[in-house]
Design an enzyme around this catalytic site. Structure first.
Site, PDB file in Angstrom:
ATOM      1  N   ASP A   1       2.329   4.935  -0.008  1.00  0.00           N
ATOM      2  CA  ASP A   1       2.265   6.144   0.690  1.00  0.00           C
ATOM      3  C   ASP A   1       2.288   7.453  -0.144  1.00  0.00           C
ATOM      4  O   ASP A   1       3.478   8.123  -0.244  1.00  0.00           O
ATOM      5  CB  ASP A   1       2.944   6.348   1.878  1.00  0.00           C
ATOM      6  CG  ASP A   1       2.655   7.368   2.926  1.00  0.00           C
ATOM      7  OD1 ASP A   1       1.500   7.851   2.620  1.00  0.00           O
ATOM      8  OD2 ASP A   1       3.095   7.513   3.835  1.00  0.00           O
TER       9      ASP A   1
ATOM     10  N   LYS B   1       1.018  -1.083   0.150  1.00  0.00           N
ATOM     11  CA  LYS B   1      -0.084  -0.105   0.030  1.00  0.00           C
ATOM     12  C   LYS B   1       0.866   1.293   0.004  1.00  0.00           C
ATOM     13  O   LYS B   1       1.564   1.590   1.065  1.00  0.00           O
ATOM     14  CB  LYS B   1      -0.995   0.159   1.043  1.00  0.00           C
ATOM     15  CG  LYS B   1      -1.902   1.071   1.166  1.00  0.00           C
ATOM     16  CD  LYS B   1      -2.920   1.039   2.454  1.00  0.00           C
ATOM     17  CE  LYS B   1      -4.188   1.969   2.239  1.00  0.00           C
ATOM     18  NZ  LYS B   1      -3.625   3.300   2.114  1.00  0.00           N
TER      19      LYS B   1
ATOM     20  N   GLU C   1       2.968   1.713   5.090  1.00  0.00           N
ATOM     21  CA  GLU C   1       1.496   1.849   5.291  1.00  0.00           C
ATOM     22  C   GLU C   1       0.801   0.514   5.625  1.00  0.00           C
ATOM     23  O   GLU C   1      -0.224   0.684   6.393  1.00  0.00           O
ATOM     24  CB  GLU C   1       0.899   2.901   4.283  1.00  0.00           C
ATOM     25  CG  GLU C   1      -0.232   3.446   4.847  1.00  0.00           C
ATOM     26  CD  GLU C   1      -0.845   4.752   3.706  1.00  0.00           C
ATOM     27  OE1 GLU C   1      -2.003   5.003   4.321  1.00  0.00           O
ATOM     28  OE2 GLU C   1      -0.282   4.835   2.633  1.00  0.00           O
TER      29      GLU C   1
END
Length: 322
Positions: free
Chosen positions: A38, A36, A174
């Site tokens: 950022d 994921k 993240e």
């Protein structure tokens, strides 16, 4: 039953991206897991070889990232839609949201990287009904034929998700995005895409602020409920540095108003609050959200000009169905 055949169409000028749903734990079943990132969600439309870059809410940001658009053009796709995340990388090669904000504010964006993870259209073929694996294979082939430092594939990892998430969190990333095998691309929020976060972090609407000797003491936050009303979500006074403290205060001054946009302004137990129109969004980290919907130990991350205030609501994680 999802449609599995691609269809020939004219490439659309706009359409909403697919969004991931926050989950409490990894699901069972076959999922492909990616980092994921950022950064800023960015969709690239290629039409007759010309590239336009759009944010998640459809704003045209091509002029902000001319070198990224040129890098996408160098792929030679002619007509396509790509989905990805625009990031800045630190010295360790990890996504750094602060560095991304700094690059944008100083207009030094030539080293930003667009990590692409989906291919929704190619030439005059709508690939959204096709399986994730087909779209990803096609995307990887196109990028391998035209390598560029600024446009890279978002790799998926063939590892147990629990150990992968632990590694991501240890690296201060993240979290992870999991995508269900065999799934089509569907605009809007879907449980076919799930996200697992290392820390509590989301967007809030700024509805006011408090003042201090430096000008800005804290920002008052809110989110929209299911009825479309703005509800108070607490305040954040930490996480600011000299630069963003000044820039946030500067952004708030023109939108000061005498009345609160909150449905329950009495819930704000702050003396001498300065109200603002609910037009700015910020991102914040926090320990938890209380039963009253207030964040605890909030830390300011950044203003988010790529997100519409009306899209902001408290993210409630789901327990995936096995």
């Amino acid at each position: 039953m999802p449609i599995t055949k691609a269809t020939s169409v004219q490439i659309p000028s706009r359409f909403p991206p697919q969004l991931a749903t926050l989950a409490t734990r990894p699901p069972h079943g076959k999922y492909f897991w990616e980092i994921k990132f950022d950064g800023y969600r960015m969709m690239a439309r290629v039409h007759a070889g010309k590239v336009t870059l759009y944010t998640k809410n459809g704003a045209d940001w091509t002029s902000k990232f001319k070198s990224v658009a040129a890098a996408v053009e160098s792929l030679g796709l002619q007509d396509a839609w790509l989905d990805g995340e625009l990031v800045a990388q630190n010295a360790d090669g990890r996504p750094d949201f602060g560095a991304l904000q700094e690059a944008i504010s100083q207009k030094k964006t030539d080293e930003l990287v667009l990590y692409v993870f989906d291919l929704m259209f190619y030439r005059k073929t709508d690939l959204r009904p096709r399986k994730l694996e087909f779209r990803r294979a096609k995307l990887k082939k196109l990028l391998s034929d035209h390598e560029t430092e600024q446009v890279r594939i978002s790799e998926d990892f063939d590892q147990p998700v629990d150990s992968l998430l632990s590694s991501a969190c240890a690296m201060n990333l993240e979290g992870l995005i999991g995508k269900r095998a065999g799934s089509p691309y569907i605009s809007g929020r879907s449980t076919d895409w799930l996200k697992l976060k290392c820390k509590n972090r989301q967007e809030f609407v700024i509805v006011g602020f408090t003042q201090s000797s430096t000008g800005l003491g804290s920002v008052l936050l809110a989110s929209y409920d299911d009825a479309g009303a703005l509800k108070y979500a607490g305040r954040v006074g930490s996480g600011f540095n000299a630069r963003n403290l000044q820039s946030v205060h500067k952004a708030l001054k023109p939108i000061v108003t005498e009345t609160s946009a909150l449905i329950d302004p009495g819930a704000v137990s702050v003396k001498h609050a300065v109200w603002v129109q609910p037009t700015l969004v910020c991102e914040a980290k926090f320990a938890e959200i209380t039963r009253k919907g207030r964040i605890r130990h909030g830390v300011f991350v950044a203003l988010r000009t790529d997100i519409s205030p009306t899209e902001v609501s408290i993210e409630t994680p789901i327990d995936p169905v096995n």
